[in-house]
Design a protein around this motif. Structure first.
Motif, PDB file in Angstrom:
ATOM      1  N   LYS A  98      -2.001  -2.466   5.087  1.00  0.00           N
ATOM      2  CA  LYS A  98      -2.772  -1.267   5.177  1.00  0.00           C
ATOM      3  C   LYS A  98      -3.062  -0.207   6.531  1.00  0.00           C
ATOM      4  CE  LYS A  98      -7.297   0.146   3.059  1.00  0.00           C
ATOM      5  NZ  LYS A  98      -8.571  -0.491   2.559  1.00  0.00           N
ATOM      6  N   VAL A 147      -4.187   7.332   0.526  1.00  0.00           N
ATOM      7  CA  VAL A 147      -3.549   6.365   0.452  1.00  0.00           C
ATOM      8  C   VAL A 147      -4.093   4.821  -0.940  1.00  0.00           C
ATOM      9  CG1 VAL A 147      -3.535   3.472   1.381  1.00  0.00           C
ATOM     10  CG2 VAL A 147      -3.272   5.976   2.793  1.00  0.00           C
ATOM     11  N   THR A 148      -3.256   4.314  -1.339  1.00  0.00           N
ATOM     12  CA  THR A 148      -3.851   2.995  -2.352  1.00  0.00           C
ATOM     13  C   THR A 148      -3.294   1.925  -2.643  1.00  0.00           C
ATOM     14  OG1 THR A 148      -4.724   3.477  -5.155  1.00  0.00           O
ATOM     15  CG2 THR A 148      -2.160   4.194  -4.371  1.00  0.00           C
ATOM     16  N   SER A 149      -3.116   1.586  -3.336  1.00  0.00           N
ATOM     17  CA  SER A 149      -3.167  -0.205  -3.643  1.00  0.00           C
ATOM     18  C   SER A 149      -2.391   0.212  -5.648  1.00  0.00           C
ATOM     19  CB  SER A 149      -3.096  -1.341  -3.716  1.00  0.00           C
ATOM     20  OG  SER A 149      -4.781  -1.588  -4.089  1.00  0.00           O
ATOM     21  N   PHE A 194       1.131  -0.949   0.003  1.00  0.00           N
ATOM     22  CA  PHE A 194       0.210  -0.338  -0.386  1.00  0.00           C
ATOM     23  C   PHE A 194       0.709   1.649   0.223  1.00  0.00           C
ATOM     24  CE2 PHE A 194      -2.667  -2.910   1.729  1.00  0.00           C
ATOM     25  CZ  PHE A 194      -3.573  -3.086   0.801  1.00  0.00           C
ATOM     26  N   THR A 195       0.329   2.257  -0.486  1.00  0.00           N
ATOM     27  CA  THR A 195       0.897   3.928  -0.594  1.00  0.00           C
ATOM     28  C   THR A 195       0.653   4.450  -0.214  1.00  0.00           C
ATOM     29  OG1 THR A 195       2.219   2.515  -2.602  1.00  0.00           O
ATOM     30  CG2 THR A 195       2.430   5.001  -2.457  1.00  0.00           C
TER      31      THR A 195
END
Length: 83
Positions: A55, A19-21, A2-3
């Motif tokens: 996450k 936040v996203t993958s 996760f970024t």
């Protein structure tokens, strides 16, 4: 993975933290016409990222960055990553 990511829009002169993958897909959606905070501009650029395995860790860091409520602290973080 996760970024946590920070976007910047020159048009809006604003930062956005999220936040996203899927960073590339998320950036495309931010730059598309839609309702919401990032829908007001279509020139969002990725200026900072941090990668996390979990996450929950990424969301914790996102909340931390958002709690700063300080443009100068965020800009210092971004410039320190570039050096």
């Amino acid at each position: 993975m996760f970024t946590v990511y920070v976007l910047y829009s020159l048009t809006a002169t604003r930062y956005y933290i999220g936040v996203t993958s899927d960073v590339a897909g998320r950036l495309r959606r931010h730059n598309s016409s839609h309702k919401g905070f990032t829908g007001k501009a279509s020139d969002w650029q990725l200026v900072y990222t941090e990668i996390y395995e979990e996450k929950s860790e990424a969301m914790k860091r996102e909340r931390e960055l958002k709690s700063w409520k300080s443009r100068s602290c965020l800009e210092a973080l971004i410039s320190s990553a570039g050096s």
